[in-house]
Design an enzyme around this catalytic site. Sequence first.
Site, PDB file in Angstrom:
ATOM      1  N   ASP A 120       0.784  -1.249   0.000  1.00 47.91           N
ATOM      2  CA  ASP A 120       0.000   0.000   0.000  1.00 47.91           C
ATOM      3  C   ASP A 120       0.814   1.298   0.000  1.00 47.91           C
ATOM      4  O   ASP A 120       0.493   2.229   0.754  1.00 47.91           O
ATOM      5  CB  ASP A 120      -0.967   0.009   1.203  1.00 47.91           C
ATOM      6  CG  ASP A 120      -1.974  -1.131   1.145  1.00 47.91           C
ATOM      7  OD1 ASP A 120      -1.871  -1.973   0.244  1.00 47.91           O
ATOM      8  OD2 ASP A 120      -2.857  -1.180   2.020  1.00 47.91           O
ATOM      9  N   ASP A 165      -4.733  -0.637  -1.709  1.00 50.28           N
ATOM     10  CA  ASP A 165      -6.075  -0.483  -1.196  1.00 50.28           C
ATOM     11  C   ASP A 165      -6.857   0.109  -2.369  1.00 50.28           C
ATOM     12  O   ASP A 165      -6.399   1.086  -2.982  1.00 50.28           O
ATOM     13  CB  ASP A 165      -5.997   0.524  -0.030  1.00 50.28           C
ATOM     14  CG  ASP A 165      -6.769   0.105   1.193  1.00 50.28           C
ATOM     15  OD1 ASP A 165      -7.076  -1.083   1.337  1.00 50.28           O
ATOM     16  OD2 ASP A 165      -7.078   0.999   2.012  1.00 50.28           O
ATOM     17  N   LYS A 211      -7.066  -4.839  -3.345  1.00 50.87           N
ATOM     18  CA  LYS A 211      -7.905  -5.358  -2.258  1.00 50.87           C
ATOM     19  C   LYS A 211      -8.838  -4.254  -1.768  1.00 50.87           C
ATOM     20  O   LYS A 211      -8.619  -3.074  -2.072  1.00 50.87           O
ATOM     21  CB  LYS A 211      -7.020  -5.841  -1.103  1.00 50.87           C
ATOM     22  CG  LYS A 211      -6.223  -4.701  -0.480  1.00 50.87           C
ATOM     23  CD  LYS A 211      -5.209  -5.200   0.505  1.00 50.87           C
ATOM     24  CE  LYS A 211      -4.283  -4.091   0.949  1.00 50.87           C
ATOM     25  NZ  LYS A 211      -4.927  -3.033   1.719  1.00 50.87           N
ATOM     26  N   HIS A 221     -10.399   7.094   1.565  1.00 47.42           N
ATOM     27  CA  HIS A 221      -9.014   6.979   1.089  1.00 47.42           C
ATOM     28  C   HIS A 221      -8.950   5.924   0.006  1.00 47.42           C
ATOM     29  O   HIS A 221      -9.783   5.021  -0.041  1.00 47.42           O
ATOM     30  CB  HIS A 221      -8.073   6.598   2.251  1.00 47.42           C
ATOM     31  CG  HIS A 221      -8.422   5.273   2.860  1.00 47.42           C
ATOM     32  ND1 HIS A 221      -9.368   5.144   3.855  1.00 47.42           N
ATOM     33  CD2 HIS A 221      -8.002   4.020   2.574  1.00 47.42           C
ATOM     34  CE1 HIS A 221      -9.493   3.865   4.167  1.00 47.42           C
ATOM     35  NE2 HIS A 221      -8.684   3.158   3.406  1.00 47.42           N
ATOM     36  N   CYS A 227      -2.241  -2.846   7.471  1.00 52.11           N
ATOM     37  CA  CYS A 227      -2.103  -3.753   6.332  1.00 52.11           C
ATOM     38  C   CYS A 227      -0.837  -4.584   6.374  1.00 52.11           C
ATOM     39  O   CYS A 227      -0.851  -5.744   5.973  1.00 52.11           O
ATOM     40  CB  CYS A 227      -2.228  -2.985   5.028  1.00 52.11           C
ATOM     41  SG  CYS A 227      -3.947  -2.538   4.769  1.00 52.11           S
ATOM     42  N   HIS A 271     -10.630   0.982  -2.994  1.00 52.50           N
ATOM     43  CA  HIS A 271     -11.994   1.018  -2.475  1.00 52.50           C
ATOM     44  C   HIS A 271     -12.983   1.657  -3.442  1.00 52.50           C
ATOM     45  O   HIS A 271     -12.641   2.596  -4.154  1.00 52.50           O
ATOM     46  CB  HIS A 271     -12.029   1.813  -1.165  1.00 52.50           C
ATOM     47  CG  HIS A 271     -11.208   1.224  -0.060  1.00 52.50           C
ATOM     48  ND1 HIS A 271     -11.341  -0.085   0.356  1.00 52.50           N
ATOM     49  CD2 HIS A 271     -10.248   1.766   0.727  1.00 52.50           C
ATOM     50  CE1 HIS A 271     -10.493  -0.313   1.347  1.00 52.50           C
ATOM     51  NE2 HIS A 271      -9.816   0.790   1.584  1.00 52.50           N
TER      52      HIS A 271
HETATM   53  C1  VGL Z   1      -4.952   0.623   5.676  1.00 53.68           C
HETATM   54  C2  VGL Z   1      -6.331   1.775   7.090  1.00 53.68           C
HETATM   55  C3  VGL Z   1      -7.377   1.635   6.209  1.00 53.68           C
HETATM   56  C4  VGL Z   1      -3.573   0.126   5.381  1.00 53.68           C
HETATM   57  C5  VGL Z   1      -5.996   0.448   4.797  1.00 53.68           C
HETATM   58  O1  VGL Z   1      -3.234  -0.005   4.188  1.00 53.68           O
HETATM   59  O2  VGL Z   1      -2.811  -0.122   6.334  1.00 53.68           O
HETATM   60  N1  VGL Z   1      -5.129   1.269   6.825  1.00 53.68           N
HETATM   61  N2  VGL Z   1      -7.191   0.967   5.065  1.00 53.68           N
HETATM   62 ZN    ZN Z   2      -8.568   1.068   3.397  1.00 55.14          ZN
END
Ligand code: VGL
Ligand code: ZN
Length: 206
Positions: A11, A53, A97, A72, A141, A55
Amino acid sequence: MSAKRALILVDVQNDFLPGGSLAVPDGDRIIPVLNRYIELFHRAGLPIYATRDWHPERTRHFQAYGGLWPPHCVQGTRGAEFHPDLKLTPETIIISKGMDPNEDSYSGFQGRTADGVAFAEELKRRGIEHLYIGGVATDYCVRHTVLDARRLGFHVTVLEDAIRGVDLTPGDSERALREMVEAGASLARFEDVAREMSASAEAAPQ
Ligand code: VGL
Ligand code: ZN
């Protein structure tokens, strides 16, 4: 013979780095270090994976829909792009993901390749047994990806000079590291990994 290795970048996206909507403090400091790992693995001809990530606009992962987080890494936005300073190779395989609006997922093992192959299956198909994991966030993550990898039987090395945490509660990252080590992950820094890789390159039959 040593286990087949792969580098996993977790990420490394704009929204998780300074200036982003869910910035990890000092998160950009790991980018030059990650670039050294990328070069090391690329030169050794080893696979590199970048999780992201990814979304939808509405998801139960976001505060507005009952979740923990501000918006985010919404698909197709600048915040969801990999950081421009991260020197990804063209061969890097992207694992997406967090696409399910009803799921609050953190682990790369809940992700898939562009062709829809689940991450664990992708690694298995390539005979990969040892994962070197860096990125953000240590306490979300990275932690979930490492713990899943150990549960699935992979050897795991956490790149301790190439991770950063959110620390929503102070100490979260420290606790996450301890938990990962208790689950059987090793910690290493760049020099350790470089040494390990050159030692096994010398030992390998030509
Ligand atoms: C993550 C918070 C929300 C991460 C992803 O990649 O660590 N943290 N979504
Ligand atoms: Zn996230």
